[in-house]
Design an enzyme around this catalytic site. Structure first.
Site, PDB file in Angstrom:
ATOM      1  N   GLU B  64       8.838  -5.380   1.678  1.00  0.00           N
ATOM      2  CA  GLU B  64       9.627  -4.307   1.076  1.00  0.00           C
ATOM      3  C   GLU B  64       9.135  -2.945   1.557  1.00  0.00           C
ATOM      4  O   GLU B  64       7.963  -2.623   1.503  1.00  0.00           O
ATOM      5  CB  GLU B  64       9.554  -4.319  -0.447  1.00  0.00           C
ATOM      6  N   ASP B 128      -6.825   3.312  -4.506  1.00  0.00           N
ATOM      7  CA  ASP B 128      -6.368   4.696  -4.499  1.00  0.00           C
ATOM      8  C   ASP B 128      -7.421   5.538  -5.209  1.00  0.00           C
ATOM      9  O   ASP B 128      -7.778   5.253  -6.349  1.00  0.00           O
ATOM     10  CB  ASP B 128      -5.017   4.775  -5.241  1.00  0.00           C
ATOM     11  N   ASP B 130      -8.257   9.468  -6.217  1.00  0.00           N
ATOM     12  CA  ASP B 130      -7.591  10.748  -6.272  1.00  0.00           C
ATOM     13  C   ASP B 130      -8.579  11.822  -6.717  1.00  0.00           C
ATOM     14  O   ASP B 130      -9.293  11.652  -7.688  1.00  0.00           O
ATOM     15  CB  ASP B 130      -6.439  10.644  -7.283  1.00  0.00           C
TER      16      ASP B 130
END
Ligand code: SF4
Ligand SMILES: [Zn+2]
Lengths: 535, 439
Positions: B64, B128, B130
């Site tokens: 996807e 991830d 941040d």
């Protein structure tokens, strides 16, 4: 099929026991092959309810936040099992005599009842998750009672061919073993056998950093083997559930079984809060409801949102799904969020950035999955990060702020102390139910394991909603004299008897209960006299 | 949005920021993207990555992809049969952002018509990190800003994570990406990682996520309990953290240089009694605004002497309190929900961050300390470079189009990022060869 017509002669029983002993050689079993015994529908239901009671005991233990297999936990579970009349299962958990007739009978019940519940619990992911978690508790408890030789014997029976590390191999990794093997003293570690397995087979040890891990392999000592075997056991159950799901439609085409299975899980276990079945809740009432019927976690989100007109992604998920669960419609939900958010941003931006999310939660966009409101477990475990207003406040807030918050909500100092006692000792859900009792002036302690459950319970106590009655006392409907028999587990030829009147009657009773419940809730909309409702 | 983790850059707090010359102007991004995608985006290596040597069925075709187009129009469930289709669509739609999702059980675009819905079958294990999660421990910047001092937090995070992934889990194919503004992404691409189920992902995420956050006195406070013996993975993390602790926390950030900073230190200590003892001690020996170094030395000395003087909470529960504080401040702060999600969409490498105009470039962990987020090229800069180059050689117009395109990124400061990517691909592809020889 005419098993039940047999005259119960001594020799018969003896014979049966012998064969059972070979069939169920161990207290601890992997539930691999579906049983092929013929059993009465009567026994079928009895066994199902028995297992539910068993699993419920482990469920209650889990909400008590006792450490699994700690002495407190064991004491609690043992007492509850006894109270529920499940001493025979308790014997399996504490290493009952393997030759004893009654123990062998219990093993049979254990085995079959597990397979029956698979049928009831395979239908949704939530149900499966609950079922697996509780089955695993039970399994681990049983396994923990095994002695060293018994474990070896068990591993043989289930074809687990693991070789412990040789002394030389162990020597190569000994520093790692000393540093990273949890729960064992260095002296013990020197003596223990270690097994080297792919880390994916002992995820719970990995997750909590309880073993040495090197290049994708975990080093597991004999005491932690339960984790390894547990993984296998869990796979087995998961596959079993998946398989059951495939043929469940066939089984359920028999309406009688279908009703029974459905009633089973509705009545007993973590409900499905995905869609609210009750009346729609207008968003204008949220301010009021947040004060009276929200658990603390949701009240904090609500207030944060009202005050800041923004809330982080996690909070949007936690609170947004909760709203869906209590019956706020998608349209209302969009309006609610839009009204708040657009105090700080323009409507366009809101539409672009956030509407998707809300539609998504209601299963209208994207993955098309209908998201389930978060349970306490999820909120407590996963939902707090730096600077968030979401998560479970009993865990995430520091004691001082928590106290201040509660006193600003009007709790008395002594009441606050009571709640704090639980919160600071890590019993968040108990703290929550204390808070419930205090704020609702209630004397019975609710079991809180879902914020939506809290809400619902609150509404019931306040007389705004009706308890869901469906099969909540299934024992009452239990059949007395059923002559039909069914085959257990995987076999599809379920109903054999020709005298099913009894079952039909039950089914009809349930239908009526359901109907009257619907009528009641409709009546609410027309302002029924609230005193008439019995709980 | 639930699936797209990345930064919450959609919030009202978003401010576009300018970096060095030539200034990037978000308004002309739509005009620049077509050139970027046509001439600079490394389509071919990108495909080499996502096809994994076509080692598994449907690995490319069932992946996807999602695009974010102008006005935040968000298109999910895209998928492509061939690399040419993918490239064509990228160049035709010029997405502001490309996200990569999971490889599905079937073509994702059929999501509406497949009975029972489509399910993810594999997906890189992703992380991830941040910079905004470091706001509590940095004084140089906050929010979306990042400077070279802040970057050191990322340096440590990447090193610690990479070593754990390699040494503990045995993963080899780890790709690191600067996310274009204030964070880093990590893609673990080994087959075993890609095939981890949700439980496996969650276990790995929890294993690597050691910090708990509690709200203490109204602010979020990190806490860690190392226990009696320190797990080897945390010992290794400490080996990275300890040598940089002074430089980052005490010198660069001077984190304990204000009363508020000192209270941050105090809050990390989980025991009420011990915290009060320390408060009294520090108050006696220091004035407000003392430099962090002095505060830290006092703290370490105090903890040590308390620990060795008698059997008390310092010698038991707080035996490793110094190490705990160091890890609380410098251990990677992961957004573990991203890692746990099997079906999470994550921004693709070589996208342009719309707020900064910067390219999401790969970097290598061995050179992470030399990586400077403030000089990562912006799309404007790249286009200028390529124009300058064209002017110089004047050959661009004469060359056949696709030949020149392959080489275009080599004319620019994006070159290094592409090299890192190709090096990663080379190793990845070698592993397929080895594997196929095994059979
Ligand atoms: S225990 Fe559950 S319902 Fe209560 S505050 Fe925590 S998460 Fe909310
Ligand atoms: Zn900075």
């Amino acid at each position: 099929m005419d098993f039940h017509l047999k005259k119960r002669q001594r020799s018969d029983i003896k014979l049966e026991v012998v064969s059972l002993e070979t069939k169920y050689p161990h207290n601890v079993m992997l539930y691999k092959y579906p049983p092929t015994d013929d059993i009465h529908i009567e026994e079928f239901e009895e066994l199902a309810l028995e297992r539910l009671r068993l699993l419920r005991v482990f469920d209650r233990a889990a909400t008590k936040a006792l450490r699994m297999l700690s002495d407190d936990w064991k004491a609690y579970v043992n007492a509850e099992l006894t109270r529920e009349g499940l001493r025979n299962y308790l014997r399996l958990c504490t290493g009952g005599d393997s030759k004893h007739e009654s123990d062998i009978q219990t093993r049979r019940r254990d085995y079959i009842s597990h397979f029956i519940l698979r049928l009831a619990y395979c239908r949704s992911e939530d149900l499966s998750r609950w079922f697996i978690a509780r089955e695993m508790d039970y399994f681990k408890y049983k396994f923990s009672a095994l002695s060293g030789p018994e474990i070896k014997q068990f591993l043989d029976v289930v074809n687990f061919s693991f070789q412990p590390l040789t002394e030389a191999q162990k020597d190569q990794v000994k520093d790692g073993l000393y540093e990273s093997t949890a729960g064992q003293s260095v002296a013990k570690i020197e003596l223990l056998d270690f097994y080297k397995v792919p880390f994916t087979q002992v995820l719970d040890l990995v997750r909590s950093r309880r073993c040495y891990l090197k290049a994708g392999f975990a080093y597991v000592n004999t005491h932690d083997l339960v984790s390894l075997v547990g993984t296998k056991h869990m796979d087995e159950i998961e596959q079993g559930l998946a398989a059951a799901k495939v043929f469940i439609d066939d089984i359920e085409s028999d309406e009688r079984i279908s009703r029974m299975l459905k009633a089973l899980h509705n009545s007993y276990v973590g409900k499905d809060y995905t869609v609210c079945k009750d009346a729609a809740v207008p968003i204008e009432s949220l301010d009021q409801l947040s004060k009276t019927s929200y658990p603390l976690c949701m009240r904090m989100c609500h207030e944060h949102l009202r005050a800041n007109h923004h809330i982080k992604h996690g909070g949007r998920m936690q609170y947004g799904l909760f709203l869906k669960g209590i019956g706020v419609t998608l349209e209302d939900s969009l309006r609610f969020w839009r009204e708040e958010f657009t105090k700080k941003m323009d409507a366009d931006k809101f539409a672009r950035s956030y509407e998707y999310n809300i539609n998504h939660n209601y299963g209208k966009k994207g993955s098309m999955v209908n998201y389930t409101p978060y349970s306490c477990l999820k909120i407590i475990k996963e939902m707090a990060a730096p600077g968030d207003c979401h998560g479970c406040p009993y865990k995430a807030m520091d004691p001082v702020s928590l106290k201040t918050k509660m006193s600003s909500y009007g709790l008395s100092p002594s009441a606050i102390d009571e709640v704090m006692r639980y919160a600071t000792s890590g019993h968040y859900q108990l703290a929550c139910s204390k808070y419930f009792m205090i704020t609702h002036n209630s004397t019975t302690e609710p079991t809180i394991n879902h914020p939506n459950g809290y809400f619902e319970e609150s509404q019931i106590v306040m007389g705004n909603r009706q308890k869901r009655v469906t099969g909540s006392q299934p024992q009452q409907h239990q059949p007395n004299k059923l002559r039909s028999a069914i085959k257990g587990g995987a076999d599809r030829s379920m109903m054999m008897g020709n005298d099913d009147d009894e079952l039909w009657r039950i089914a009809e009773t349930q239908e009526r209960t359901l109907q009257s419940q619907q009528e009641l809730s409709q009546a609410f909309d027309d302002d029924l006299d609230l005193t008439e409702i019995q709980y | 949005m639930p699936e797209s983790n990345t930064e919450e850059g959609n919030g009202p707090q978003q401010v576009s920021q300018q970096s060095a010359a030539p200034a990037y102007d978000p308004n002309i991004l739509p005009d620049m993207l077509p050139v970027y995608y046509r001439r600079l985006f490394p389509h071919q290596p990108f495909y080499r990555w996502l096809s994994y040597g076509l080692s598994e069925d449907g690995i490319f075709t069932n992946r996807e992809i999602s695009f974010t187009l102008h006005d935040d129009i968000y298109v999910r469930y895209l998928c492509y049969d061939t690399p040419a289709d993918l490239e064509k669509d990228i160049c035709a739609r010029n997405p502001y952002k490309i996200d990569i999702g999971a490889v599905m059980s079937t073509r994702p675009k059929n999501f509406r018509i497949v009975p029972g819905g489509i399910t993810p079958v594999q997906r890189e294990l992703v992380f991830d990190i941040d910079m905004t999660d470091y706001d509590e421990v940095r004084t140089c910047c906050s929010g979306a800003e990042v400077c070279q001092k802040c970057w050191k937090f990322m340096v440590l995070a990447a090193r610690i994570l990479e070593s754990a992934l390699r040494e503990d889990f045995g993963f080899e194919h780890v790709l690191w990406i600067f996310s274009g503004r204030r964070g880093i992404h990590c893609w673990v691409c080994d087959q075993q990682a890609r095939l981890l189920d949700a439980r496996g992902r969650s276990a790995v995420a929890e294993y690597l996520n050691i910090i708990n956050y509690v709200t203490y006195k109204g602010s979020s406070t990190p806490r860690i309990q190392l226990g009696d013996r320190i797990h080897h993975s945390l010992r290794r993390a400490l080996k990275f953290v300890e040598p940089m602790f002074e430089e980052i926390i005490l010198d660069d950030q001077n984190l304990f240089g204000t009363p508020k900073g000192v209270s941050k230190l105090m809050h990390i200590i989980s025991d009420d009694g011990a915290r009060n003892e320390l408060a009294v001690y520090l108050q006696k020996s220091h004035e407000d605004g003392t430099h962090s170094r002095a505060i830290w030395e006092s703290f370490a000395r105090f903890a040590n002497s308390m620990r060795t003087s008698a059997a008390n909470v310092w010698s038991r529960k707080l035996k490793h309190v110094v190490e705990e504080v160091q890890l609380c401040l410098l251990y990677p702060r992961l957004d573990i929900n991203v890692t746990k999600g099997f079906n999470h969409l994550l921004k693709a490498p070589f996208c342009i961050h719309p707020a900064t105009g910067k390219v999401c470039v790969p970097f290598s962990v061995s050179a992470v300390a030399k990586f400077d987020p403030t000089t990562v090229p912006t799309i404007s800069q790249l286009l200028q470079e390529i124009n300058a180059f064209d002017d110089k050689t004047k050959s661009y117009m004469e060359m056949p189009e696709d030949k020149s395109r392959i080489k275009d990124h080599k004319k620019t400061s994006m070159f290094k990022g592409v090299l890192v990517f190709e090096e990663f691909l080379r190793k990845l592809e070698r592993s397929f060869k080895e594997n196929s020889m095994d059979f």
